[in-house]
Design a protein around this motif. Structure first.
Motif, PDB file in Angstrom:
ATOM      1  N   LYS A  87      -5.150   6.773  -8.038  1.00  0.00           N
ATOM      2  CA  LYS A  87      -4.456   5.914  -7.074  1.00  0.00           C
ATOM      3  C   LYS A  87      -5.402   5.469  -5.961  1.00  0.00           C
ATOM      4  O   LYS A  87      -5.366   4.318  -5.523  1.00  0.00           O
ATOM      5  N   ILE A  88      -6.255   6.372  -5.508  1.00  0.00           N
ATOM      6  CA  ILE A  88      -7.213   6.035  -4.443  1.00  0.00           C
ATOM      7  C   ILE A  88      -8.202   4.996  -4.944  1.00  0.00           C
ATOM      8  O   ILE A  88      -8.527   4.030  -4.237  1.00  0.00           O
ATOM      9  N   ARG A  89      -8.699   5.150  -6.170  1.00  0.00           N
ATOM     10  CA  ARG A  89      -9.628   4.157  -6.735  1.00  0.00           C
ATOM     11  C   ARG A  89      -8.969   2.785  -6.831  1.00  0.00           C
ATOM     12  O   ARG A  89      -9.577   1.764  -6.498  1.00  0.00           O
ATOM     13  N   MET A  90      -7.705   2.763  -7.279  1.00  0.00           N
ATOM     14  CA  MET A  90      -6.977   1.491  -7.367  1.00  0.00           C
ATOM     15  C   MET A  90      -6.786   0.877  -5.982  1.00  0.00           C
ATOM     16  O   MET A  90      -6.973  -0.323  -5.803  1.00  0.00           O
ATOM     17  N   LEU A  91      -6.427   1.701  -5.017  1.00  0.00           N
ATOM     18  CA  LEU A  91      -6.233   1.215  -3.656  1.00  0.00           C
ATOM     19  C   LEU A  91      -7.519   0.605  -3.114  1.00  0.00           C
ATOM     20  O   LEU A  91      -7.502  -0.482  -2.529  1.00  0.00           O
ATOM     21  N   ARG A  92      -8.634   1.281  -3.331  1.00  0.00           N
ATOM     22  CA  ARG A  92      -9.929   0.775  -2.846  1.00  0.00           C
ATOM     23  C   ARG A  92     -10.323  -0.527  -3.538  1.00  0.00           C
ATOM     24  O   ARG A  92     -10.961  -1.382  -2.938  1.00  0.00           O
ATOM     25  N   ARG A  93      -9.939  -0.679  -4.807  1.00  0.00           N
ATOM     26  CA  ARG A  93     -10.234  -1.901  -5.529  1.00  0.00           C
ATOM     27  C   ARG A  93      -9.405  -3.072  -4.986  1.00  0.00           C
ATOM     28  O   ARG A  93      -9.909  -4.170  -4.811  1.00  0.00           O
TER      29      ARG A  93
ATOM     30  N   TYR B  99      -7.648  -3.116  -1.964  1.00  0.00           N
ATOM     31  CA  TYR B  99      -7.820  -3.254  -0.513  1.00  0.00           C
ATOM     32  C   TYR B  99      -9.170  -2.659  -0.096  1.00  0.00           C
ATOM     33  O   TYR B  99      -9.230  -1.568   0.473  1.00  0.00           O
ATOM     34  N   PRO B 100     -10.265  -3.351  -0.346  1.00  0.00           N
ATOM     35  CA  PRO B 100     -11.584  -2.777  -0.056  1.00  0.00           C
ATOM     36  C   PRO B 100     -11.852  -2.530   1.433  1.00  0.00           C
ATOM     37  O   PRO B 100     -12.707  -1.721   1.777  1.00  0.00           O
ATOM     38  N   ASP B 101     -11.100  -3.176   2.305  1.00  0.00           N
ATOM     39  CA  ASP B 101     -11.325  -2.991   3.746  1.00  0.00           C
ATOM     40  C   ASP B 101     -10.562  -1.813   4.330  1.00  0.00           C
ATOM     41  O   ASP B 101     -10.753  -1.472   5.500  1.00  0.00           O
ATOM     42  N   VAL B 102      -9.706  -1.188   3.532  1.00  0.00           N
ATOM     43  CA  VAL B 102      -8.942  -0.043   4.022  1.00  0.00           C
ATOM     44  C   VAL B 102      -9.854   1.180   4.041  1.00  0.00           C
ATOM     45  O   VAL B 102     -10.518   1.503   3.063  1.00  0.00           O
ATOM     46  N   ASN B 103      -9.861   1.853   5.177  1.00  0.00           N
ATOM     47  CA  ASN B 103     -10.688   3.036   5.364  1.00  0.00           C
ATOM     48  C   ASN B 103      -9.841   4.268   5.038  1.00  0.00           C
ATOM     49  O   ASN B 103      -8.920   4.611   5.769  1.00  0.00           O
ATOM     50  N   ILE B 104     -10.152   4.920   3.926  1.00  0.00           N
ATOM     51  CA  ILE B 104      -9.381   6.098   3.503  1.00  0.00           C
ATOM     52  C   ILE B 104     -10.334   7.223   3.139  1.00  0.00           C
ATOM     53  O   ILE B 104     -11.386   6.993   2.544  1.00  0.00           O
ATOM     54  N   GLN B 105      -9.957   8.427   3.547  1.00  0.00           N
ATOM     55  CA  GLN B 105     -10.776   9.605   3.263  1.00  0.00           C
ATOM     56  C   GLN B 105      -9.901  10.621   2.542  1.00  0.00           C
ATOM     57  O   GLN B 105      -8.797  10.924   3.004  1.00  0.00           O
TER      58      GLN B 105
ATOM     59  N   MET C  96       0.840  -1.186   0.000  1.00  0.00           N
ATOM     60  CA  MET C  96       0.000   0.000   0.000  1.00  0.00           C
ATOM     61  C   MET C  96       0.880   1.243   0.000  1.00  0.00           C
ATOM     62  O   MET C  96       1.918   1.272   0.637  1.00  0.00           O
ATOM     63  N   CYS C  97       0.478   2.262  -0.719  1.00  0.00           N
ATOM     64  CA  CYS C  97       1.238   3.503  -0.725  1.00  0.00           C
ATOM     65  C   CYS C  97       1.021   4.240   0.592  1.00  0.00           C
ATOM     66  O   CYS C  97       0.061   3.988   1.307  1.00  0.00           O
ATOM     67  N   SER C  98       1.909   5.144   0.896  1.00  0.00           N
ATOM     68  CA  SER C  98       1.786   5.871   2.159  1.00  0.00           C
ATOM     69  C   SER C  98       0.772   7.002   1.994  1.00  0.00           C
ATOM     70  O   SER C  98       0.652   7.619   0.947  1.00  0.00           O
ATOM     71  N   SER C  99       0.061   7.253   3.063  1.00  0.00           N
ATOM     72  CA  SER C  99      -0.912   8.353   3.044  1.00  0.00           C
ATOM     73  C   SER C  99      -0.320   9.526   3.809  1.00  0.00           C
ATOM     74  O   SER C  99       0.727   9.424   4.440  1.00  0.00           O
ATOM     75  N   ASP C 100      -1.029  10.636   3.794  1.00  0.00           N
ATOM     76  CA  ASP C 100      -0.549  11.827   4.485  1.00  0.00           C
ATOM     77  C   ASP C 100      -0.685  11.687   5.999  1.00  0.00           C
ATOM     78  O   ASP C 100       0.120  12.230   6.742  1.00  0.00           O
ATOM     79  N   LEU C 101      -1.694  10.953   6.436  1.00  0.00           N
ATOM     80  CA  LEU C 101      -1.972  10.869   7.867  1.00  0.00           C
ATOM     81  C   LEU C 101      -2.735   9.588   8.169  1.00  0.00           C
ATOM     82  O   LEU C 101      -3.570   9.159   7.373  1.00  0.00           O
TER      83      LEU C 101
END
Length: 68
Positions: free
Chosen positions: A31-37, A39-45, A1-6
């Motif tokens: 990138k966010i759409r790919m990440l959600r596809r 890793y669907p359980d990752v909670n990202i805003q 997974m790529c790193s997020s800001d926070l």
């Protein structure tokens, strides 16, 4: 997974901030759409600059100055 800001462990939430340059926003959204596809359980805003500015004004932080 790529790193997020926070990362907020209390909420198990990754927060990503964007810029106003449309090319960068588009790339980050992809990138966010790919990440959600993947890793669907990752909670990202995702917060856009306008969202951030709205929060600053909502909580009266616009009047505060940063002291260095």
């Amino acid at each position: 997974m790529c790193s997020s800001d926070l990362y907020l462990p209390e909420f198990d939430l990754y927060v990503e901030l964007t810029t106003m340059k449309q090319a960068l926003v588009t790339k980050k959204n992809h990138k966010i759409r790919m990440l959600r596809r993947i890793y669907p359980d990752v909670n990202i805003q995702v917060f856009y600059q306008k969202d951030f500015q709205n929060l600053i004004f909502k909580y009266g932080l616009a009047e505060r100055t940063v002291q260095l």
